[in-house]
Every structure is written in C-alpha cells, then in structure tokens.
Design an enzyme around this catalytic site. Structure first.
Site, PDB file in Angstrom:
ATOM      1  N   ALA A 123       6.030   2.429  -4.777  1.00  0.00           N
ATOM      2  CA  ALA A 123       6.949   2.298  -3.650  1.00  0.00           C
ATOM      3  C   ALA A 123       8.262   1.622  -4.009  1.00  0.00           C
ATOM      4  O   ALA A 123       9.117   1.440  -3.152  1.00  0.00           O
ATOM      5  CB  ALA A 123       6.265   1.511  -2.539  1.00  0.00           C
ATOM      6  N   ASN A 189       0.000  -3.459  -5.384  1.00  0.00           N
ATOM      7  CA  ASN A 189       0.049  -2.618  -6.577  1.00  0.00           C
ATOM      8  C   ASN A 189       1.465  -2.550  -7.145  1.00  0.00           C
ATOM      9  O   ASN A 189       1.649  -2.443  -8.362  1.00  0.00           O
ATOM     10  CB  ASN A 189      -0.476  -1.220  -6.250  1.00  0.00           C
ATOM     11  CG  ASN A 189      -1.979  -1.218  -6.045  1.00  0.00           C
ATOM     12  OD1 ASN A 189      -2.737  -1.697  -6.889  1.00  0.00           O
ATOM     13  ND2 ASN A 189      -2.427  -0.699  -4.913  1.00  0.00           N
ATOM     14  N   HIS A 219      10.709  -3.870  -0.326  1.00  0.00           N
ATOM     15  CA  HIS A 219      10.441  -4.329  -1.681  1.00  0.00           C
ATOM     16  C   HIS A 219      11.761  -4.710  -2.332  1.00  0.00           C
ATOM     17  O   HIS A 219      12.707  -3.922  -2.353  1.00  0.00           O
ATOM     18  CB  HIS A 219       9.783  -3.219  -2.501  1.00  0.00           C
ATOM     19  CG  HIS A 219       8.561  -2.636  -1.864  1.00  0.00           C
ATOM     20  ND1 HIS A 219       7.314  -3.210  -1.980  1.00  0.00           N
ATOM     21  CD2 HIS A 219       8.397  -1.530  -1.084  1.00  0.00           C
ATOM     22  CE1 HIS A 219       6.437  -2.479  -1.315  1.00  0.00           C
ATOM     23  NE2 HIS A 219       7.073  -1.464  -0.758  1.00  0.00           N
TER      24      HIS A 219
END
Length: 266
Positions: A123, A189, A219
C-alpha cells in the site's frame, strides 16, 4: 505464466479479479489453496477452470510458476517454504511475518534451493527510491500510519486505547518495525516492506495512529542520509470487505506477479 494463489479472502479475491482482467496470455490462474472450511465458498465463487483445494501437494501438482500468498502470517509459515522448494517464485502479501527471524531464515533457506521471494510494495510508495538510498547512504527511516479507529479493532491497539471512544488522533504503537510487524500482523505488512527495503527491522522507526478523521489508510515514509531526503505519503482507500487493508495492496501483488513474466519491467 501459470499462477497459484494461497488464500481467498478480500486480498486473494481482488488479486484473482485483477489478474483475470489482464489481456489473454498475461497470466493464467490455475489454482487456489484454501483451508478446508473455505473450499466450498471458493469453489462457488470461482470459474470451473480454476482448481480449488485444501491440499498443498495437489495445489503444487498444478505446476504454478508463481504463487501469490494472501493467507496471513500463519499461511505463509505453513506453505511458504514448500512453495519455494518446489521451484515457484513466491510473492508475499504477509510481509510482516518475515519479522520472525526463524521464519525469515526458513524462507531464505528454501529459496536457496528453489524459487525467489518477491516482496511487493503493497500500500506504500517509494520503496524503489528507499532501496537505492540504502546503497547511496541511508541513515534514518521513519514510517507513520494513520487509520480510522475501526481499522484497529481486533488488534493489540485495543489494549492501549478504547477505540470506540477515540475523538482525536492517538498513538497506538511507537517502536521498531520488528515489534510493530509482530504485534500487528493484519495492519503492519507495509512496515515490514519498508524495513526490508531500507535499514532493516531494528533501525526502522514506526508510529501507528488511530485517527477518527481518517477516511482511508495514510502511509508516510520519511528517510534521510547521504543521498539527501525522501518523503512519500499515500492516502489509500480501503478494500470494501476489509477496512484493515488498503485497496492498493492486492493490485501491488498483481503488479509483482505480472512483472515476473513481463519483457518490459518498470
């Protein structure tokens, strides 16, 4: 290129859809490996030409060249070494599992005798630049995630804060990438991918936040060193069936799988 998929949850299902949407000849999904309890559901959702099995030997007998793991940490531990020893390249969704030194060593040992371990970006963006910076001179890497409180439900965050009562951004974890990846197997992850691309699990700084204003998963990767500085932020929408997972994650898996069979790779 023959492709197998381990796991058929939100990520595995989206990955299969993405691969089947490619032009003919790009990738052929030959089989899906699931737990016994999931065989009937997967069989009902898949076309007849895609085999569904709960038996790893039967799955590998389909001779996939590439296997995409979408089954969580336990699924990677159970099947990863066997897949690699069979000579298949293994594209890993549950990257956080590699924070376990014993599993990482087992996968590396199996890869030395067979296929490759492929870590997709998932992501987040900027892992290519981070990997280059590691070689040019990398001194510090920080990763910050902001997700809605609901995305942290069922995780270790519940032992830190009352997620139902969060009214302002709150830190639910601060520490190393190794500790984050092991404590939050469903949410971190990306943390592991950042660590593997850059300074490793012990030297990557991580902050995980529950933010009631978040409409998706944010993120942020920041890095500094002799190469200069880097800052990459991604505001990702989540999968409708899994608020813990960014929509980009399964499509990043698809990209990694397709690149293994492509003549032009970017």
């Amino acid at each position: 290129m023959k492709v197998g998929i381990i796991g058929f949850g939100a990520i595995g299902g989206t990955l299969l859809h993405a691969l089947r949407a490619e032009p003919p000849g790009a990738a052929e999904v030959v089989g899906v490996l699931v737990r016994g309890s999931g065989v009937a559901r997967a069989r009902a959702a898949l076309p007849p030409e895609v085999a569904v099995t709960s038996d790893a030997a039967a799955f590998l007998a389909l001779r996939p060249q590439v296997v995409a793991e979408c089954a969580g940490h336990a699924g990677l531990a159970a099947h990863g070494p066997q897949v690699l020893e069979a000579g298949c390249d293994l594209v890993v969704a549950s990257v956080g599992a590699l924070a376990d030194p014993a599993l990482e060593a087992a996968l590396h040992a199996a890869a030395a005798r067979g296929g490759r371990i492929v870590i997709p970006a998932g992501a987040v963006g900027g892992l290519d630049a981070l990997g280059a910076a590691r070689r040019a001179g990398l001194e510090r890497v920080r990763y910050v995630a902001r997700k809605a409180p609901a995305a942290w439900m069922g995780t270790a965050a519940e032992r830190v804060v009352d997620l139902s009562a969060v009214r302002a951004p709150m830190v639910v974890f601060a520490g190393t990438a190794r500790a984050a990846a092991l404590a939050f197997p469903q949410n971190a992850n990306v943390v592991a991918a950042v660590a593997l691309a850059g300074l490793g699990f012990e030297r990557t700084e991580v902050k995980l936040m529950a933010d009631p204003q978040a409409t998706g998963n944010r993120h942020l990767v920041e890095a500094e060193g002799a190469f200069g500085s880097l800052s990459v932020a991604v505001e990702g929408r989540t999968l409708p069936d899994n608020p813990k997972t960014s929509m980009l994650a399964p499509y990043s898996l698809a990209r990694a799988v397709l690149n293994l069979g492509a003549r032009l790779v970017v």
